[in-house]
Design a protein around this motif. Structure first.
Motif, short mmCIF file in Angstrom:
data_model
loop_
_atom_site.label_atom_id
_atom_site.label_comp_id
_atom_site.label_asym_id
_atom_site.label_seq_id
_atom_site.Cartn_x
_atom_site.Cartn_y
_atom_site.Cartn_z
N ASP A 1 11.86 19.95 -8.40
CA ASP A 1 11.46 18.96 -7.58
C ASP A 1 9.99 19.21 -6.92
OD1 ASP A 1 13.91 17.69 -8.12
OD2 ASP A 1 14.76 18.38 -6.31
N THR A 2 9.68 20.40 -6.83
CA THR A 2 8.39 21.11 -6.06
C THR A 2 7.41 21.32 -6.89
OG1 THR A 2 9.28 23.35 -5.90
CG2 THR A 2 9.99 21.84 -3.92
N ARG A 3 7.30 21.10 -8.25
CA ARG A 3 6.68 21.28 -9.32
C ARG A 3 5.25 20.55 -9.00
NH1 ARG A 3 6.96 20.33 -15.21
NH2 ARG A 3 4.99 20.72 -15.77
N ARG A 4 5.63 19.30 -8.79
CA ARG A 4 4.72 18.27 -8.45
C ARG A 4 5.09 17.73 -7.47
NH1 ARG A 4 4.64 18.16 -14.28
NH2 ARG A 4 2.78 18.65 -15.07
N SER A 5 4.62 18.08 -6.03
CA SER A 5 5.39 17.72 -4.82
C SER A 5 4.92 16.27 -4.14
CB SER A 5 5.30 19.03 -3.93
OG SER A 5 3.98 19.05 -3.59
N LYS A 6 4.91 15.43 -5.05
CA LYS A 6 4.63 14.12 -4.11
C LYS A 6 5.65 12.98 -4.03
CE LYS A 6 0.12 15.20 -4.62
NZ LYS A 6 -0.46 15.82 -3.38
N VAL A 7 5.56 12.39 -2.71
CA VAL A 7 6.48 11.44 -2.47
C VAL A 7 5.85 10.17 -2.33
CG1 VAL A 7 8.01 10.71 -0.62
CG2 VAL A 7 7.83 13.25 -1.15
N PHE A 8 6.32 9.22 -3.16
CA PHE A 8 6.01 7.77 -2.99
C PHE A 8 6.77 7.11 -2.06
CE2 PHE A 8 5.25 9.50 -7.54
CZ PHE A 8 4.10 9.40 -7.70
N ILE A 9 5.98 6.41 -1.10
CA ILE A 9 6.47 5.66 -0.29
C ILE A 9 6.06 4.24 -0.37
CG2 ILE A 9 6.27 5.44 2.33
CD1 ILE A 9 5.51 8.55 2.31
N SER A 10 7.31 3.34 0.28
CA SER A 10 6.99 1.81 0.14
C SER A 10 7.59 1.06 1.21
CB SER A 10 7.67 1.46 -1.21
OG SER A 10 7.56 -0.09 -1.11
N GLU A 11 6.71 0.20 1.88
CA GLU A 11 7.22 -0.78 2.90
C GLU A 11 7.67 -2.04 2.17
OE1 GLU A 11 4.70 -0.39 6.60
OE2 GLU A 11 3.75 1.09 5.54
N ARG A 12 7.07 -2.30 0.99
CA ARG A 12 7.37 -3.42 0.32
C ARG A 12 8.23 -3.12 -0.91
NH1 ARG A 12 3.60 -7.97 -2.48
NH2 ARG A 12 4.92 -9.57 -2.15
N TYR A 13 9.68 -3.55 -0.82
CA TYR A 13 10.40 -2.94 -2.15
C TYR A 13 11.64 -4.12 -2.36
CZ TYR A 13 13.01 -1.03 1.55
OH TYR A 13 13.95 -0.68 2.94
N TRP A 14 12.09 -3.88 -3.52
CA TRP A 14 13.42 -4.75 -3.80
C TRP A 14 14.31 -3.62 -4.53
CZ3 TRP A 14 8.31 -5.45 -4.58
CH2 TRP A 14 7.52 -6.69 -4.02
N TYR A 15 15.44 -3.53 -3.86
CA TYR A 15 16.44 -2.75 -4.21
C TYR A 15 17.57 -3.44 -4.49
CZ TYR A 15 19.86 0.92 -4.38
OH TYR A 15 20.80 1.88 -4.89
N PHE A 16 18.06 -3.60 -5.68
CA PHE A 16 19.28 -4.28 -6.42
C PHE A 16 20.36 -3.51 -6.39
CE2 PHE A 16 15.45 -6.31 -7.51
CZ PHE A 16 15.54 -7.54 -7.05
N GLY A 17 20.28 -2.14 -6.56
CA GLY A 17 21.28 -1.25 -6.69
C GLY A 17 22.84 -1.48 -7.84
N ARG A 18 23.77 -1.50 -7.32
CA ARG A 18 24.80 -1.88 -8.54
C ARG A 18 24.93 -3.49 -8.70
NH1 ARG A 18 30.21 -1.56 -4.50
NH2 ARG A 18 29.57 0.50 -4.38
N GLY A 19 24.13 -4.19 -8.04
CA GLY A 19 23.77 -5.75 -8.38
C GLY A 19 22.59 -5.61 -9.08
N ALA A 20 22.21 -4.72 -10.03
CA ALA A 20 20.85 -4.83 -10.74
C ALA A 20 20.49 -6.10 -11.52
CB ALA A 20 20.98 -3.83 -11.73
N LEU A 21 19.44 -6.33 -11.32
CA LEU A 21 19.01 -7.77 -11.52
C LEU A 21 18.46 -7.93 -13.14
CD1 LEU A 21 18.30 -10.71 -10.08
CD2 LEU A 21 15.80 -9.73 -10.08
N GLU A 22 19.12 -8.72 -13.96
CA GLU A 22 18.73 -9.03 -15.21
C GLU A 22 17.38 -9.60 -15.34
OE1 GLU A 22 20.48 -11.16 -19.35
OE2 GLU A 22 21.60 -11.21 -17.80
N ILE A 23 16.45 -9.12 -15.98
CA ILE A 23 15.26 -9.18 -16.37
C ILE A 23 14.95 -10.31 -17.63
CG2 ILE A 23 14.30 -7.08 -15.35
CD1 ILE A 23 13.74 -6.07 -18.25
N PRO A 24 14.03 -11.26 -17.33
CA PRO A 24 13.78 -11.98 -18.38
C PRO A 24 13.20 -11.28 -19.86
CG PRO A 24 12.88 -12.91 -16.48
CD PRO A 24 13.34 -11.63 -16.28
N ASP A 25 13.52 -11.70 -21.04
CA ASP A 25 13.04 -11.06 -22.29
C ASP A 25 11.66 -10.69 -22.19
OD1 ASP A 25 15.86 -11.27 -22.91
OD2 ASP A 25 15.29 -12.78 -24.62
#
Length: 191
Positions: free
Chosen positions: A122-146
Motif C-alpha cells: 500500500d505504501t510503495r506508491r503512496s498516492k491517494v486519489f480524491i473525488s468530489e464528483r463520483y458515481w458509486y453503484f456497489g452491489r447494484g453495479a450498472l450494466e454498461i453498453p456494449d
C-alpha cells in the motif's frame, strides 16, 4: 486530453473505493499500487469481471491527489480513519497510514489491510486519489453498453483507451445521478 484509468475490482467492501463522508477516495487499490499517473480532471472506473456481465461498480473524476501522510493529517478526511467500534461505514475507512518521525510508514488499526505485506504494497506508491464528483453503484453495479466493453480489462490497470471512447464514456456517465446508489457488494459487515 482526459485520461481514463480502468480496472477490475476483485472485492467491493467500501474500502477501495471508499465513497463515504462526501468524498470518494481510492487509497489502497490497484491504481495506486501500479502508479497510475492521474491528475485533476482524469477519471477512474472500476468494473466487475467480464464473467459478471460487464458491470460498472464505480467511477470517479479525480479532484486532487495527495500523499498518504498528507491525507492522514488532512482534517477533511478524519472521518475516513477506521473506527473499529463504529458502524460498518466507519469500520471500512481507508485513511490508516501515516509516517513516523523517522520517515517509516505506520499502519493504524483497520478492518481489511492488516500486516506487513499490506503495509509494503500500500505504501510503495503512496498516492491517494480524491473525488468530489463520483458515481458509486456497489452491489447494484450498472450494466454498461456494449460499446464500452473494451474498457473492461483483466488484471492491472488500463489507461491507453481511444480518446473518442473516453469522451463517450464520460458523456454516458454524466447522464447518471452522481453519488452513492447502493451498498458495497462484498463487505462482510453489511447485510
Amino acid at each position: 486530453m482526459t485520461a481514463l484509468c480502468t480496472y477490475v475490482l476483485t472485492n467491493d467492501t467500501g474500502l477501495a473505493p471508499n465513497p463515504y463522508w462526501g468524498y470518494c477516495t481510492l487509497a489502497v487499490c490497484t491504481p495506486n499500487r501500479q502508479a497510475a499517473r492521474l491528475h485533476s480532471g482524469d477519471m477512474i472506473a472500476g468494473f466487475r469481471t467480464r464473467r459478471e456481465k460487464n458491470r460498472l461498480i464505480y467511477a470517479m473524476e479525480v479532484s486532487e491527489v495527495l500523499d498518504m501522510d498528507e491525507y492522514f493529517h488532512d482534517e477533511r478526511f478524519l472521518q475516513k480513519r477506521p473506527d473499529l467500534r463504529g458502524n460498518w461505514m466507519e469500520r471500512c475507512g481507508d485513511n490508516f497510514y501515516s509516517k513516523n518521525p523517522d520517515g517509516t510508514w505506520r499502519q493504524h488499526r483497520n478492518r481489511f489491510h492488516i500486516g506487513d505485506e499490506y503495509l509494503k504494497k500500500d505504501t510503495r506508491r503512496s498516492k491517494v486519489f480524491i473525488s468530489e464528483r463520483y458515481w458509486y453503484f456497489g452491489r447494484g453495479a450498472l450494466e454498461i453498453p456494449d460499446v464500452f466493453l473494451p474498457l473492461v480489462g483483466a488484471r492491472g490497470i488500463r489507461v491507453k483507451h481511444p480518446q473518442t471512447l473516453v469522451v463517450r464514456f464520460r458523456e454516458w456517465l454524466c447522464g447518471k445521478r452522481e453519488g452513492i446508489h447502493d451498498l458495497p457488494g462484498n463487505n462482510p459487515d453489511v447485510p
